[in-house]
Scaffold this active site. Structure first.
Site, PDB file in Angstrom:
ATOM      1  N   SER A  38       4.513   0.392  -6.429  1.00  0.00           N
ATOM      2  CA  SER A  38       3.685   1.476  -5.901  1.00  0.00           C
ATOM      3  C   SER A  38       4.077   2.824  -6.495  1.00  0.00           C
ATOM      4  O   SER A  38       5.225   3.031  -6.916  1.00  0.00           O
ATOM      5  CB  SER A  38       3.896   1.526  -4.382  1.00  0.00           C
ATOM      6  OG  SER A  38       3.450   2.755  -3.860  1.00  0.00           O
ATOM      7  N   TYR A  94       9.682   2.632   2.183  1.00  0.00           N
ATOM      8  CA  TYR A  94       8.714   1.892   1.360  1.00  0.00           C
ATOM      9  C   TYR A  94       8.962   2.049  -0.147  1.00  0.00           C
ATOM     10  O   TYR A  94       8.987   1.076  -0.896  1.00  0.00           O
ATOM     11  CB  TYR A  94       7.312   2.406   1.727  1.00  0.00           C
ATOM     12  CG  TYR A  94       6.178   1.745   0.990  1.00  0.00           C
ATOM     13  CD1 TYR A  94       5.842   0.417   1.217  1.00  0.00           C
ATOM     14  CD2 TYR A  94       5.408   2.461   0.062  1.00  0.00           C
ATOM     15  CE1 TYR A  94       4.780  -0.186   0.547  1.00  0.00           C
ATOM     16  CE2 TYR A  94       4.353   1.879  -0.614  1.00  0.00           C
ATOM     17  CZ  TYR A  94       4.040   0.558  -0.363  1.00  0.00           C
ATOM     18  OH  TYR A  94       2.995  -0.032  -1.028  1.00  0.00           O
ATOM     19  N   THR A 110      -3.518  16.397  -2.737  1.00  0.00           N
ATOM     20  CA  THR A 110      -4.370  15.714  -3.726  1.00  0.00           C
ATOM     21  C   THR A 110      -3.814  14.329  -4.077  1.00  0.00           C
ATOM     22  O   THR A 110      -2.605  14.102  -4.070  1.00  0.00           O
ATOM     23  CB  THR A 110      -4.489  16.537  -5.022  1.00  0.00           C
ATOM     24  OG1 THR A 110      -3.174  16.924  -5.429  1.00  0.00           O
ATOM     25  CG2 THR A 110      -5.344  17.770  -4.828  1.00  0.00           C
TER      26      THR A 110
HETATM   27  P1  NAD Z   1      -2.342  -5.416   2.936  1.00  0.00           P
HETATM   28  O1  NAD Z   1      -1.532  -4.932   4.096  1.00  0.00           O
HETATM   29  O2  NAD Z   1      -3.810  -5.492   3.104  1.00  0.00           O
HETATM   30  O3  NAD Z   1      -1.822  -6.857   2.475  1.00  0.00           O
HETATM   31  C1  NAD Z   1      -0.482  -7.230   2.493  1.00  0.00           C
HETATM   32  C2  NAD Z   1      -0.380  -8.586   3.168  1.00  0.00           C
HETATM   33  O4  NAD Z   1       0.976  -9.049   3.126  1.00  0.00           O
HETATM   34  C3  NAD Z   1      -0.785  -8.554   4.642  1.00  0.00           C
HETATM   35  O5  NAD Z   1      -1.895  -9.380   4.875  1.00  0.00           O
HETATM   36  C4  NAD Z   1       0.459  -9.035   5.379  1.00  0.00           C
HETATM   37  O6  NAD Z   1       0.177  -9.870   6.500  1.00  0.00           O
HETATM   38  C5  NAD Z   1       1.181  -9.811   4.296  1.00  0.00           C
HETATM   39  N1  NAD Z   1       2.592  -9.970   4.596  1.00  0.00           N
HETATM   40  C6  NAD Z   1       3.447  -9.013   5.051  1.00  0.00           C
HETATM   41  N2  NAD Z   1       4.660  -9.551   5.270  1.00  0.00           N
HETATM   42  C7  NAD Z   1       4.565 -10.870   4.944  1.00  0.00           C
HETATM   43  C8  NAD Z   1       5.486 -11.945   4.981  1.00  0.00           C
HETATM   44  N3  NAD Z   1       6.741 -11.780   5.411  1.00  0.00           N
HETATM   45  N4  NAD Z   1       5.055 -13.172   4.592  1.00  0.00           N
HETATM   46  C9  NAD Z   1       3.771 -13.360   4.179  1.00  0.00           C
HETATM   47  N5  NAD Z   1       2.848 -12.374   4.142  1.00  0.00           N
HETATM   48  C10 NAD Z   1       3.253 -11.143   4.521  1.00  0.00           C
HETATM   49  O7  NAD Z   1      -1.926  -4.501   1.700  1.00  0.00           O
HETATM   50  P2  NAD Z   1      -2.632  -4.329   0.287  1.00  0.00           P
HETATM   51  O8  NAD Z   1      -3.243  -2.991   0.274  1.00  0.00           O
HETATM   52  O9  NAD Z   1      -3.466  -5.492  -0.036  1.00  0.00           O
HETATM   53  O10 NAD Z   1      -1.335  -4.279  -0.648  1.00  0.00           O
HETATM   54  C11 NAD Z   1      -0.924  -5.382  -1.465  1.00  0.00           C
HETATM   55  C12 NAD Z   1       0.306  -4.986  -2.241  1.00  0.00           C
HETATM   56  O11 NAD Z   1       0.031  -3.846  -3.050  1.00  0.00           O
HETATM   57  C13 NAD Z   1       1.502  -4.605  -1.375  1.00  0.00           C
HETATM   58  O12 NAD Z   1       2.693  -5.062  -1.974  1.00  0.00           O
HETATM   59  C14 NAD Z   1       1.471  -3.089  -1.388  1.00  0.00           C
HETATM   60  O13 NAD Z   1       2.747  -2.539  -1.157  1.00  0.00           O
HETATM   61  C15 NAD Z   1       0.968  -2.827  -2.792  1.00  0.00           C
HETATM   62  N6  NAD Z   1       0.317  -1.503  -2.910  1.00  0.00           N
HETATM   63  C16 NAD Z   1      -0.873  -1.269  -2.310  1.00  0.00           C
HETATM   64  C17 NAD Z   1      -1.474  -0.018  -2.439  1.00  0.00           C
HETATM   65  C18 NAD Z   1      -2.809   0.295  -1.795  1.00  0.00           C
HETATM   66  O14 NAD Z   1      -3.311   1.395  -1.980  1.00  0.00           O
HETATM   67  N7  NAD Z   1      -3.430  -0.606  -1.055  1.00  0.00           N
HETATM   68  C19 NAD Z   1      -0.836   0.996  -3.167  1.00  0.00           C
HETATM   69  C20 NAD Z   1       0.389   0.731  -3.756  1.00  0.00           C
HETATM   70  C21 NAD Z   1       0.956  -0.537  -3.636  1.00  0.00           C
END
Ligand code: NAD
Length: 347
Positions: free
Chosen positions: A132, A163, A235
């Site tokens: 991230s 995080y 921003t």
């Molecule tokens: P999300 O919360 O929709 O999906 C993450 C999923 O991981 C959830 O459904 C949750 O139940 C599951 N999870 C958590 N702990 C778990 C465990 N112990 N075992 C199995 N499943 C588990 O988030 P997202 O937006 O889809 O993000 C996906 C990845 O991308 C993450 O690693 C997040 O940190 C990274 N990310 C997302 C963004 C964003 O803007 N959405 C930005 C930067 C990084």
């Protein structure tokens, strides 16, 4: 610039090779499972700790398993027979969540520790880790004159507490598995991702979804006001989900990006106030803005410097924000109305 040839899963894998995707009950990994299914892959194993009825999307023909991946034995089972492993599982959310629940965020390190070891033991060919922009040094994001973040800006390290540090440490695991054991890992640093099937309510939602929901609710309840966290001048850049899954595929199959973190994000910088104006335009409404200065607002400015991804892939996320937001707004409106009518919604 001449268009580069980027290998994708479709040119690197056989149709029946097993692709394992974690966090697939959530937003991005759920979309990724759908993307690979559409490409014709016949063996996709999707895993999440959420019970199956709570998954945001489930794709037909995809094996869906409910398992907690902070547990080592579950990770071993998850990776059995895997050719590629995409680890996107994490306990995360928008600013409201990651500033409040740092322990939960830090605990996600267990998922990556066990998943990468399990993928390695299973002789998987490639491993993907979703990092991230929160891994970047926060000191470089404090004022409006800060430049966009380039990959080298993660060090000297001063990541977002909780995080961001988890992401940075997990990146290091990936890099050391590569260096010491020759295991092929790829790392993308996502910058805010938005789109249909993302969290839109409940405290984990991010700014685009939260603003869409607030505008929809204001219209529905004939409210005249919208509450904005902070002064609205902070921003960010926002990447549409289709660009994100395409980028993941390209990064995973690029030999120049082994153990090399790369930004995956839009480089169109926009303030939260401007974002609200676009969403108001989509909703056909103008609201009075009320600023909540006690709410979490994160760093002042964060943008993605896309020089490196452009150089390596000859590509960067390019869905226009207005177009992506319109799709997102329409999907959230549908969810909102569905919930009001007592239907089961995505979140
Ligand atoms: P999300 O919360 O929709 O999906 C993450 C999923 O991981 C959830 O459904 C949750 O139940 C599951 N999870 C958590 N702990 C778990 C465990 N112990 N075992 C199995 N499943 C588990 O988030 P997202 O937006 O889809 O993000 C996906 C990845 O991308 C993450 O690693 C997040 O940190 C990274 N990310 C997302 C963004 C964003 O803007 N959405 C930005 C930067 C990084």
């Amino acid at each position: 610039m001449a268009k580069k040839h980027n290998p994708l899963a479709s040119s690197c894998l056989k149709e029946g090779d097993l692709i394992v995707i974690t966090g697939a009950g959530g937003f991005i990994a759920g979309a990724l499972a759908g993307y690979f299914r559409e490409q014709g892959f016949t063996r996709i194993r999707a895993i999440d700790k959420k019970p199956l009825p709570e998954w945001y999307q489930r794709t037909e023909g995809v094996e869906c398993l409910c398992m907690d991946l902070s547990n080592k034995d579950n990770c071993r089972r998850a990776c059995e027979g895997a050719v590629e492993v995409y680890n996107l599982a994490a306990d995360m959310g928008g600013m409201g969540f990651i500033e409040r629940f740092r322990i939960e965020c830090l605990r996600s390190i267990l998922i990556n520790i066990h998943m990468i070891e399990s993928a390695f033991r299973a002789n998987a060919q490639r491993y993907f880790f979703s990092s991230s922009a929160c891994a970047y040094n926060v000191e470089l994001q404090k004022d409006r004159n800060c430049r966009a973040l380039k990959e080298s800006d993660a060090y000297p390290a001063m990541a977002e507490r909780g995080y961001g540090w988890e992401k940075l440490m997990s990146e290091m695991f990936c890099q050391e598995y590569c260096a010491e054991r020759g295991f092929e890992a790829h790392i993308a640093r996502f910058h805010n991702v938005y789109g249909p099937f993302g969290t839109w309510d409940g405290g984990r939602e991010k700014a685009p979804a939260a603003i869409c929901r607030k505008v929809i609710e204001a219209k529905d309840k004939d409210m005249k006001e919208i509450v904005i966290w902070g002064d609205g001048n902070q921003t960010r850049s926002f990447m549409y989900i289709d660009d994100c899954v395409k980028g993941i595929d390209m990064i995973m199959h690029c030999d120049e990006l082994i153990a090399t973190p790369v930004n995956l994000g839009s480089d169109r910088l926009i303030s939260i106030n401007e974002l609200v104006s676009i969403v108001e335009g989509i909703g056909g409404i103008k609201l009075k803005r009320k600023y909540d200065f006690d709410a979490p607002k994160g760093v002042t400015k964060r943008n993605s410097d896309n020089t490196f991804i452009q150089k390596i892939l000859g590509w960067q996320p390019n869905t226009p924000l207005e177009e992506g937001l319109k799709n997102t707004y329409e999907w959230i409106e549908q969810q909102y109305k569905g919930r009001k009518a007592g239907k089961l919604t995505a979140n």
